[in-house]
Motif scaffolding. Structure first.
Motif, mmCIF file in Angstrom:
data_model
loop_
_atom_site.group_PDB
_atom_site.id
_atom_site.type_symbol
_atom_site.label_atom_id
_atom_site.label_comp_id
_atom_site.label_asym_id
_atom_site.label_seq_id
_atom_site.Cartn_x
_atom_site.Cartn_y
_atom_site.Cartn_z
ATOM 1 N N GLY A 189 0.803 -1.229 0.000
ATOM 2 C CA GLY A 189 0.000 0.000 0.000
ATOM 3 C C GLY A 189 0.832 1.272 0.000
ATOM 4 O O GLY A 189 0.310 2.347 -0.247
ATOM 5 N N ARG A 190 2.112 1.137 0.290
ATOM 6 C CA ARG A 190 3.012 2.305 0.374
ATOM 7 C C ARG A 190 2.416 3.416 1.225
ATOM 8 O O ARG A 190 2.337 4.569 0.807
ATOM 9 C CB ARG A 190 3.363 2.823 -1.034
ATOM 10 N N ARG A 191 1.965 3.055 2.387
ATOM 11 C CA ARG A 191 1.467 4.065 3.304
ATOM 12 C C ARG A 191 2.313 3.935 4.571
ATOM 13 O O ARG A 191 3.421 4.443 4.605
ATOM 14 C CB ARG A 191 -0.031 3.872 3.557
ATOM 15 N N CYS A 192 1.829 3.261 5.567
ATOM 16 C CA CYS A 192 2.625 3.044 6.763
ATOM 17 C C CYS A 192 3.278 1.666 6.681
ATOM 18 O O CYS A 192 2.928 0.836 5.850
ATOM 19 C CB CYS A 192 1.751 3.136 8.010
ATOM 20 N N GLY A 193 4.210 1.404 7.603
ATOM 21 C CA GLY A 193 4.787 0.071 7.695
ATOM 22 C C GLY A 193 6.232 0.006 7.251
ATOM 23 O O GLY A 193 6.631 0.664 6.293
ATOM 24 N N VAL A 194 7.020 -0.823 7.972
ATOM 25 C CA VAL A 194 8.420 -1.040 7.595
ATOM 26 C C VAL A 194 8.475 -2.029 6.435
ATOM 27 O O VAL A 194 7.489 -2.710 6.124
ATOM 28 C CB VAL A 194 9.253 -1.601 8.773
ATOM 29 N N ASP A 195 9.638 -2.117 5.828
ATOM 30 C CA ASP A 195 9.816 -3.127 4.783
ATOM 31 C C ASP A 195 9.749 -4.520 5.405
ATOM 32 O O ASP A 195 10.148 -4.711 6.558
ATOM 33 C CB ASP A 195 11.180 -2.928 4.103
ATOM 34 N N PRO A 196 9.265 -5.482 4.658
ATOM 35 C CA PRO A 196 9.237 -6.861 5.168
ATOM 36 C C PRO A 196 10.660 -7.347 5.464
ATOM 37 O O PRO A 196 11.628 -6.870 4.874
ATOM 38 C CB PRO A 196 8.624 -7.654 4.002
ATOM 39 N N GLY A 197 10.774 -8.285 6.413
ATOM 40 C CA GLY A 197 12.072 -8.901 6.669
ATOM 41 C C GLY A 197 12.808 -8.279 7.837
ATOM 42 O O GLY A 197 12.235 -8.057 8.914
ATOM 43 N N ALA A 198 14.077 -7.944 7.599
ATOM 44 C CA ALA A 198 14.992 -7.581 8.693
ATOM 45 C C ALA A 198 14.516 -6.372 9.502
ATOM 46 O O ALA A 198 14.642 -6.355 10.741
ATOM 47 C CB ALA A 198 16.382 -7.309 8.121
ATOM 48 N N ASP A 199 13.955 -5.366 8.831
ATOM 49 C CA ASP A 199 13.518 -4.172 9.566
ATOM 50 C C ASP A 199 12.417 -4.529 10.559
ATOM 51 O O ASP A 199 12.363 -3.991 11.678
ATOM 52 C CB ASP A 199 12.984 -3.106 8.599
ATOM 53 N N ALA A 200 11.546 -5.427 10.137
ATOM 54 C CA ALA A 200 10.468 -5.841 11.030
ATOM 55 C C ALA A 200 11.015 -6.618 12.222
ATOM 56 O O ALA A 200 10.554 -6.453 13.362
ATOM 57 C CB ALA A 200 9.450 -6.685 10.266
ATOM 58 N N VAL A 201 12.015 -7.436 11.969
ATOM 59 C CA VAL A 201 12.618 -8.210 13.064
ATOM 60 C C VAL A 201 13.271 -7.276 14.079
ATOM 61 O O VAL A 201 13.127 -7.455 15.297
ATOM 62 C CB VAL A 201 13.644 -9.224 12.501
ATOM 63 N N ALA A 202 13.948 -6.246 13.580
ATOM 64 C CA ALA A 202 14.603 -5.302 14.491
ATOM 65 C C ALA A 202 13.576 -4.626 15.401
ATOM 66 O O ALA A 202 13.794 -4.465 16.619
ATOM 67 C CB ALA A 202 15.386 -4.263 13.687
ATOM 68 N N LEU A 203 12.442 -4.250 14.814
ATOM 69 C CA LEU A 203 11.397 -3.614 15.637
ATOM 70 C C LEU A 203 10.816 -4.613 16.631
ATOM 71 O O LEU A 203 10.554 -4.269 17.790
ATOM 72 C CB LEU A 203 10.275 -3.083 14.745
ATOM 73 N N ALA A 204 10.608 -5.840 16.190
ATOM 74 C CA ALA A 204 10.041 -6.848 17.091
ATOM 75 C C ALA A 204 10.970 -7.101 18.276
ATOM 76 O O ALA A 204 10.527 -7.196 19.425
ATOM 77 C CB ALA A 204 9.782 -8.143 16.321
ATOM 78 N N ARG A 205 12.257 -7.182 17.992
ATOM 79 C CA ARG A 205 13.230 -7.368 19.082
ATOM 80 C C ARG A 205 13.133 -6.218 20.090
ATOM 81 O O ARG A 205 13.213 -6.417 21.294
ATOM 82 C CB ARG A 205 14.647 -7.374 18.517
ATOM 83 N N ARG A 206 12.995 -5.024 19.554
ATOM 84 C CA ARG A 206 12.934 -3.852 20.434
ATOM 85 C C ARG A 206 11.687 -3.909 21.319
ATOM 86 O O ARG A 206 11.719 -3.541 22.488
ATOM 87 C CB ARG A 206 12.917 -2.585 19.578
ATOM 88 N N ILE A 207 10.576 -4.347 20.728
ATOM 89 C CA ILE A 207 9.334 -4.480 21.505
ATOM 90 C C ILE A 207 9.532 -5.511 22.613
ATOM 91 O O ILE A 207 9.181 -5.272 23.775
ATOM 92 C CB ILE A 207 8.170 -4.895 20.575
#
Lengths: 381, 381
Positions: B147-165
């Motif tokens: 949708g190119r609105r909100c959201g990180v790119d799939p993959g590594a960026d999402a993992v980094a955020l999940a780790r932080r959470i």
């Protein structure tokens, strides 16, 4: 109603929650004064349209500056205005149906109330409601002056309706409603001037026909923020019904200004403050104001004092901010002031005005002076 | 709030004032059941989006049929839902700013509350709010699935955020938010299928990357009324966030239906009842519903069971009804049912639902069963 307002009086600008409907009180007051001064100098009455602001508090300021009362579109708006202290309200529409007509007549026992007609059967229904409620309702005959929306043809049809009003107990013949809505947004001064010149011919024809029947139109009402100078100068209209001048919007800003220097200039006084909630691309961000915070029917909002940014792709609660080459992408959490494309439907989406002082000199030092209800928001009945 | 509602329970259909937001309760209940049955058979959770209906009363019906909770867009919507008895709410957006974050955390002490993130700094701000309020907030990582609105790119960026959470006190990692808004309105079944197939690849990549980091996404949420069958069949998404199915609108009706016979079909259950206030031309009339009664951003309304009529030229409180050759022009005072172009922003303009029974067999015998507040109308904060 939402469970909390976006700000409190005394808050610094940066504490206003988003999205919020922000009024620059300084600019609004200059707009109110400019129009009141214009009408006084032109020798015409001013009856501003409350469909723009939907607020008895703003109506009171207009009346304190000389306005004779308010216009509104709906019976429920009239009810809110009258409850809020306005003593003279014109509903600039046709009203049908027993429930609505009885409400209108009941309001006419509390304040001076006018309404428009373009059908004989509607005169009879108004008469019946006035008699049921023991009220007196002022009735204007709406003539079609070019908008091809409501209104009878100029001339004989209008006279026939006026006669019927005069013959109806409980009704008084107030005059003519002669509003040319689509002329307001014609872009060049010449187009607007010519449209109102043609409308004036329709008014003149009708006034002459009324005079031939021994009838006098006490009021000839009409005009909007795009054309009011022409109606005022015509010698035909004597009551201006401008609404948008109080706030202005991005669409009116696209009108080329009238060339003469004495035409009043109005400022943008209404904004939607929005916050950035995501900024993943280099050239775009996402803000928290979409269709539920902005009236986008006449174009998207303009971003105040940020020519490097533009608004696009609204969804229900999102909008995209596009960054021009060389521009500066706003960061998540940053806030932007949007000048709505169309002020009237934008106001109608919000429950509160957040009135601020000192915005003209920037956000620093600007503070919240008042939080006013948009009292007639949602008053569609 | 307007000073009177458009109807009372027990009123015959003809007594409903206009314009009014009318719900065909029979059709709405069939829609609710059809989606609940679909989700149960597909083995996925249903978390309907309350941005469509903004009503804890409708939310309660969805939950009684098996929904796990509600989605909403705004913190103020979450507040209305939780006050109305909903125990599990996901805000499908990023939330920034101390005031909003503190409200969110306060709500998370009263009910299970989730929210989406796509920035590390937002995780930290959520953590700080949760700690200030002594709350636990579930956090989903939003990924951009097209949708190119909100959201990180799939993959590594999402993992980094999940780790932080996971590393943040007061926060729990809930999984992925993978919503593809613009895919909902692609017109052909193949376009919608292909869009969700591509989105599924983004989800799969991210789930694999999470697994490589020893992280499990308990929830993979997304889907709307246009595409939910594909998300449900993917084996990737396990929580559907459909909203519009409850009412449907004229824009969704333009989607070509999915070809297989077991796909649930939804009916128009939401209308704006409008009255004719003027009918001066032979081929046109004017009704009392314009931009302040209808969300026209996705197209104009369709006139129910009147293929000879079409809606056009909306103004603030007016709309033109055009009569096709051979059609029948409605008379002043006559009323028409409009199927809104877009249900969500239309609902947000009204304060009351007028719930009717028996509309399917025509207006005669149809009566008002309930008048419900649109409780979260205007909840933009």
């Amino acid at each position: 109603m939402p469970p909390f307002p976006p700000a409190r009086p005394g808050d610094p600008f940066d504490r206003i929650d988003t999205p919020a409907l922000v009024v620059d009180l300084d600019a609004m007051e200059r707009n109110l004064t400019a129009m009141a001064t214009f009408a006084a100098r032109a020798g015409v009455r001013l009856r501003p349209h409350a469909k723009t602001h939907k607020s008895p508090l703003i109506a009171a300021r207009q009346i304190a500056l000389g306005a004779v009362g308010q216009c509104c579109q709906k019976v429920s708006e009239a009810a809110v205005l009258i409850e809020g202290g306005v003593r003279d309200v014109l509903v600039t529409n046709q009203i049908w149906g027993t429930a609505k007509l009885d409400r209108l007549a009941a309001l006419a026992r509390q304040a001076k109330v006018g309404v428009c007609v373009d059908e004989a059967a509607n005169v009879d229904a108004l008469c019946a409601a006035a008699e049921r409620l023991g009220a007196t309702i002022e009735v204007l005959v709406e003539i079609d002056v070019g908008g091809r929306r409501c209104g009878v043809d100029p001339g004989a049809d209008a006279v026939a309706l006026a006669r019927r009003i005069v013959a109806s107990p409980g009704l008084t013949f107030g005059g003519l409603q002669a509003y040319f809505g689509t002329a307001q947004h014609r872009r060049t001064p010449a187009e607007r001037r010519d449209a109102i010149a043609a409308a004036g011919q329709a008014v003149r024809t009708t006034l002459e026909a009324l005079a031939g029947a021994g009838l006098v139109a006490r009021t000839v009402g009409g005009a909007g923020t795009g054309t009011f100078r022409h109606e005022a100068a015509s010698g035909l209209w004597n009551e201006l019904q401008t609404g948008s001048y109080v706030f202005m919007d991005a669409d009116y800003a696209l009108n080329e200004p009238d060339p003469d220097n004495d035409a009043p200039r109005f400022e943008h006084a209404l904004f939607v403050l929005t916050g950035v909630l995501s900024a993943r691309g280099a050239d775009r961000a996402v803000v928290d104001a979409g269709h539920k915070a902005l009236g986008n029917d006449s174009g998207f909002p303009v971003i105040w004092r940020r020519p490097d940014l533009s608004y696009s792709r609204p969804a229900d609660e999102h909008g995209a901010i596009l960054v021009s080459p060389g521009g500066s992408r706003p960061a998540p959490g940053e806030r932007l002031l949007l000048v709505p494309g169309h002020c009237d439907p934008t106001v109608n989406l919000h429950d509160w005005y957040v009135g601020v002082r000192g915005l003209g000199s920037g956000r620093d030092g600007c503070h919240v002076e008042c939080v006013w209800p948009v009292a007639a928001r949602g008053a569609v009945l």
